[in-house]
Design an enzyme around this catalytic site. Structure first.
Site, PDB file in Angstrom:
ATOM      1  N   SER A 714      28.624  20.502   7.958  1.00  0.00           N
ATOM      2  CA  SER A 714      28.262  19.635   9.073  1.00  0.00           C
ATOM      3  C   SER A 714      29.526  18.946   9.596  1.00  0.00           C
ATOM      4  O   SER A 714      30.441  19.632  10.067  1.00  0.00           O
ATOM      5  CB  SER A 714      27.185  18.639   8.640  1.00  0.00           C
ATOM      6  OG  SER A 714      26.637  17.980   9.746  1.00  0.00           O
ATOM      7  N   ASP A 792      19.236  26.359  11.675  1.00  0.00           N
ATOM      8  CA  ASP A 792      19.628  25.000  11.335  1.00  0.00           C
ATOM      9  C   ASP A 792      19.207  24.090  12.492  1.00  0.00           C
ATOM     10  O   ASP A 792      19.724  24.213  13.602  1.00  0.00           O
ATOM     11  CB  ASP A 792      21.149  24.950  11.126  1.00  0.00           C
ATOM     12  CG  ASP A 792      21.619  23.617  10.564  1.00  0.00           C
ATOM     13  OD1 ASP A 792      21.037  22.588  10.934  1.00  0.00           O
ATOM     14  OD2 ASP A 792      22.569  23.623   9.769  1.00  0.00           O
ATOM     15  N   HIS A 824      11.627  27.835   1.136  1.00  0.00           N
ATOM     16  CA  HIS A 824      10.974  27.781  -0.165  1.00  0.00           C
ATOM     17  C   HIS A 824      10.821  29.193  -0.698  1.00  0.00           C
ATOM     18  O   HIS A 824      10.910  30.167   0.029  1.00  0.00           O
ATOM     19  CB  HIS A 824       9.591  27.114  -0.052  1.00  0.00           C
ATOM     20  CG  HIS A 824       8.671  27.789   0.919  1.00  0.00           C
ATOM     21  ND1 HIS A 824       7.890  28.869   0.588  1.00  0.00           N
ATOM     22  CD2 HIS A 824       8.436  27.549   2.239  1.00  0.00           C
ATOM     23  CE1 HIS A 824       7.184  29.251   1.638  1.00  0.00           C
ATOM     24  NE2 HIS A 824       7.497  28.479   2.647  1.00  0.00           N
TER      25      HIS A 824
END
Length: 847
Positions: A714, A792, A824
């Site tokens: 980031s 993202d 997940h």
């Protein structure tokens, strides 16, 4: 921690006696190291209890039981003061609160849940949150698109079997909350509307109707009770509705009246982005996700504050009459310079609501009190017909905060019980550091009308604060999240960094008029603490750790002595019980070391160094500078680094030195230290990072300055790119994870806080853009690796695609690692292990 590596081979430098490592590991070796690290990380994360709730002598919390991967509610019964000895305190065994139950099969997260989990940085599964009403002892929690509830009266046969709340909707029910004055009434969000359910009757009702229940938010962009994207992502507010803390009884109609304050958000002005969510989707032309995303300088969503009112009949049935109340005078008329609703709620009596409004440049915050008379079910269509301002309801501006840098939003706001004055406790960075203030407004003080020239603007009054007494002071910070106010003893408990910026501690200060501002620390030095406290301020639990010790959880009793010198109550704390002991990690685990130095700018700068295992004298090791460097984040603390930073331990295990430095722009050092990056993001941070790297290289003599990589995510990915651009002589390679490359493409709330808008500050945007300096990237191959997730939602892949286009035009080499954002399951684990192994392989081959 597993250590599979023997001592590295060495070679002599020509003309010298220094040695350097040169061993290479196979792909399987690297992959195995990643798996071992991830396994240890998961075990450490699972062990840490969180989300504590005290209720009498019972303590509830969330944690992952042994041999499980999902959070559930656990409890311990705390010993009473007379039950414990003066010498020892018991080690408490966790007990499961819930009996084994089988919720509906997990069908995956809805899009709304995925976004919320992303914004909360939530990776846990199972029961990730719960609500609790102490008077009824009712629990409420969501699992697999259903809501479950149960009551724990202490005399229940344990564990308890929860009941599923029947519902006519079978999709996600978000942000569920128990009504504070009637535990049988529960509210939740479904498809961007507020719903309620009466647990005792099973009756369910939708209170708002923003889009007719449509699942397509792009066509119907209204929502009720849901915080806007910017409020969630940049102001850390994840709810958009608040129960009134009292109900009204209508004796005539024999009904009970309930109210909910909520935010209505209209995203129609916000630009829609279309993002391909998987590599397969790119080939097939499908799997495209659409998001409304306000880029810097563009239109934000429009937010309004409303109240919805409903009633419940004597029989328990929900009345068919639901009334929506709007502000009679809208905010955009009364406060035309205010852009964001950053905080909201009710005063303790429930007679008035309050909001905090923030200007678009985030240099002016206004605290506004909204009596119920400010809301109306009918709003005049033509305000020019209003003849007398005195006839209009009055919004009361209680306080304002201004800054020539920016305002960091805080959760600290507490209205004291009504007295002769309106009083509240809040925090401000007006002194340069965040501190607590007691604000008092006398009702008989002369007031001034609003400063707006419009007639509508005259219907807000400004109360010059009769007193705004600073309660804490000094070159340290009060944490922004929580305070506990003991009104009986006039004490405030808070988290802060008074003793050192590297540790968070629990402190207490009196706000009594006759007391001094003396602050007392209640937690142990040498650790950083996270604290929860009971409602009568007699007990607290702290989860603490240090760089050398994993997390422990201890419960303490608070003893309040009689008032002593300077009217300051002396407080003592005593351990009651241990909830968790530190983990023994074994001899292979090597803790990082904290270092500090005085920078050229005169600041004390802190850093961490992870040394290679089995360090040999005279050996120079390749080094990774792990960087974030941006605002609102502090990496260097005296807390255990084995959870978030296990990747850095893997690097040290593989024979690398890892260095972490918090330079100018990072958090917890005051607004001016953080504010060095204002209007010049990317222009000061690398200088501090290089200075710290050279300092630690000179003091340890183990860093090979010819083999240094810079790596971060980031903002850290952004600085990794700028490190290779600005100092290619220092950084051999850069691994940039999800980097921002052009601030015009990032969101309004974050970017404009530090840079203003592109329209008003175009030069700063140009100077801070990676794209401006593409020609300065090295011409050599294998010096730049870009890593980015396709979906993202925070830093979109669009940033990396912009950079790639410019790199191709400039004939600059790069490597790209793209991965799908599986949230997940097995695919997520495999993808994560693959890209981590790929990054390790890139480091090994090129450093």
């Amino acid at each position: 921690m597993y250590n599979a590596w023997t001592s590295p081979e060495n070679e002599q430098f020509p003309g010298g006696t220094q040695k350097r490592t040169k061993e290479r590991r196979s792909w399987k070796d690297l992959q195995f190291a990643v798996k071992v690290t991830r396994g240890l990380q998961q075990n450490l994360v699972n062990r840490i209890p969180h989300s504590f709730t005290f209720s009498r002598d019972r303590l509830y919390f969330l944690a992952v039981p042994t041999n499980s991967r999902e959070n559930t509610i656990q409890y311990v019964d705390l010993p009473r003061p007379l039950e414990r000895t003066c010498v020892e305190y018991p080690q408490l065994e966790w007990q499961p609160l819930l009996d084994t139950f089988k919720p509906l099969p997990f069908a995956g997260f809805s899009k709304e849940e995925q976004l919320l989990r992303e914004r909360k940085r939530l990776g846990a599964f199972g029961i990730t949150s719960y609500d609790f009403n102490d008077s009824s002892r009712r629990f409420l929690f969501p699992v697999s698109n259903s809501l479950y509830t149960f009551v724990d009266w202490h005399n229940n046969e344990m564990p308890v079997m929860p009941d599923e709340i029947p519902s006519q909707v079978h999709e996600a029910k978000l942000d569920a909350k128990i009504c504070p004055c009637d535990a049988n009434i529960v509210a939740f969000i479904h498809r961007n509307d507020i719903w309620i359910v009466n647990i005792s009757t099973g009756e369910e009702k939708r209170l708002t109707n923003t889009n007719g229940g449509s699942a397509n938010a792009m066509d119907e962009p209204l929502s009720a009770g849901v915080a806007s994207f910017i409020a969630q992502e940049e102001f850390d507010r994840y709810t958009g509705y608040w129960w009134q803390p009292k109900l009204t009884v209508d004796e005539t109609n024999r009904t009970r009246i309930y109210r909910i304050l909520y935010e209505e958000v209209d995203e129609s002005p916000v630009e829609v982005l279309h993002i391909i969510s998987s590599p397969e989707g790119a080939l097939q032309g499908s799997s495209v996700d659409s998001y409304r995303y306000p880029k810097a300088g563009s239109s934000n969503a429009i937010s309004k504050i409303k109240i919805v009112e409903f009633s419940i009949e004597e029989s328990g049935s929900i009345s068919g009459n639901v009334t929506e109340y709007n502000l009679l005078v809208p905010f955009d008329e009364t406060f035309p310079t205010m852009e964001y609703i950053v905080r909201a709620g009710w005063v303790s009596t429930g007679d008035s609501a309050w909001v905090q409004l923030l200007s678009r440049n985030q240099q002016h915050l206004t605290m506004v009190l909204l009596p119920l008379t400010c809301f109306s079910a009918v709003v005049p269509s033509d305000f020019s017909l209003i003849s007398l301002p005195q006839q209009m309801p009055i919004m009361q501006v209680l306080a304002e905060d201004t800054s020539d840098i920016w305002i960091n939003v805080s959760d600290i706001i507490y209205f004291l019980k009504p007295g002769s004055d309106t009083q509240f406790i809040w925090s401000s960075e007006a002194s340069g550091h965040r501190h607590l203030y007691l604000a008092s407004v006398r009702s008989n003080h002369v007031i001034s009308r609003g400063r707006s020239r419009s007639l509508i603007g005259q219907n807000a009054v400004y109360y010059p604060l009769v007193t705004q007494r600073q309660l804490t002071e000094g070159d340290w910070e009060v944490d922004t999240k929580t305070i506990w106010v003991d009104e009986e003893r006039r004490l405030i408990y808070f988290i802060g960094t008074k003793d050192t910026p590297l540790e968070h501690h629990l402190y207490v200060v009196s706000y009594d008029d006759n007391s001094t501002t003396e602050v007392q620390r209640l937690t142990e030095l040498g650790f950083s603490h996270s604290v929860s406290m009971n409602e009568n301020f007699t007990r607290f639990i702290t989860v603490s750790s240090s760089v050398n010790e994993t997390h422990r959880a201890m419960v303490y009793d608070i003893s309040h002595d009689q008032v002593v010198l300077n009217h300051v109550p002396m407080i003592t704390v005593e351990p009651v019980a241990c909830l968790m002991q530190p983990e023994t990690l074994g001899s292979d685990y090597k803790a990082p070391e904290i270092f500090s130095y005085k920078s050229k700018q005169g600041y004390q700068v802190y850093g961490l160094i992870f040394k290679p295992h089995n360090v040999e004298p005279g050996v120079k090791y390749p080094t990774i500078l792990y960087v974030y460097g941006g605002p609102q984040v502090q990496l260097v603390t005296n807390s255990h680094k084995g959870v978030r930073f296990l990747r850095l331990h893997t690097l040290a295990m593989l024979g690398y030195v890892v260095v972490v430095i918090d330079g100018r722009g990072s958090a917890q050092r005051g607004l001016h230290f953080e504010g060095h990056i204002k209007n010049r993001m990317g222009q000061v941070e690398i200088e501090d990072q290089v200075e710290g790297l050279q300092y630690i290289a000179s003091t340890t003599e183990m860093i090979d300055l010819s083999r240094v990589a810079i790596h971060g995510w980031s903002y850290g990915g952004y600085l990794s790119l700028l490190g290779l651009i600005q100092r290619p002589d220092v950084f051999r390679i850069a691994i940039a994870g999800a980097p921002v490359t052009a601030w015009e493409a990032y969101d309004t709330g974050y970017t404009e806080r530090y840079m203003g808008t592109p329209q008003d500050n175009s030069r700063a945007y140009t100077m801070s853009s990676v794209l401006t300096y593409v020609n300065n990237f090295p011409d050599e191959e294998n010096r730049l690796l870009l890593v980015h997730g396709l979906i993202d939602e925070n830093v979109h892949f669009y940033h990396t695609s912009l950079l790639i286009n410019e790199l191709v035009k400039a004939c600059k080499p790069y490597q790209l690692l793209v991965y799908p954002n599986e949230r997940h399951g097995i695919r997520q684990t495999v993808a994560s292990e693959h890209y981590e192994t790929t990054m390790l392989s890139f480091l090994q081959q090129n450093l």
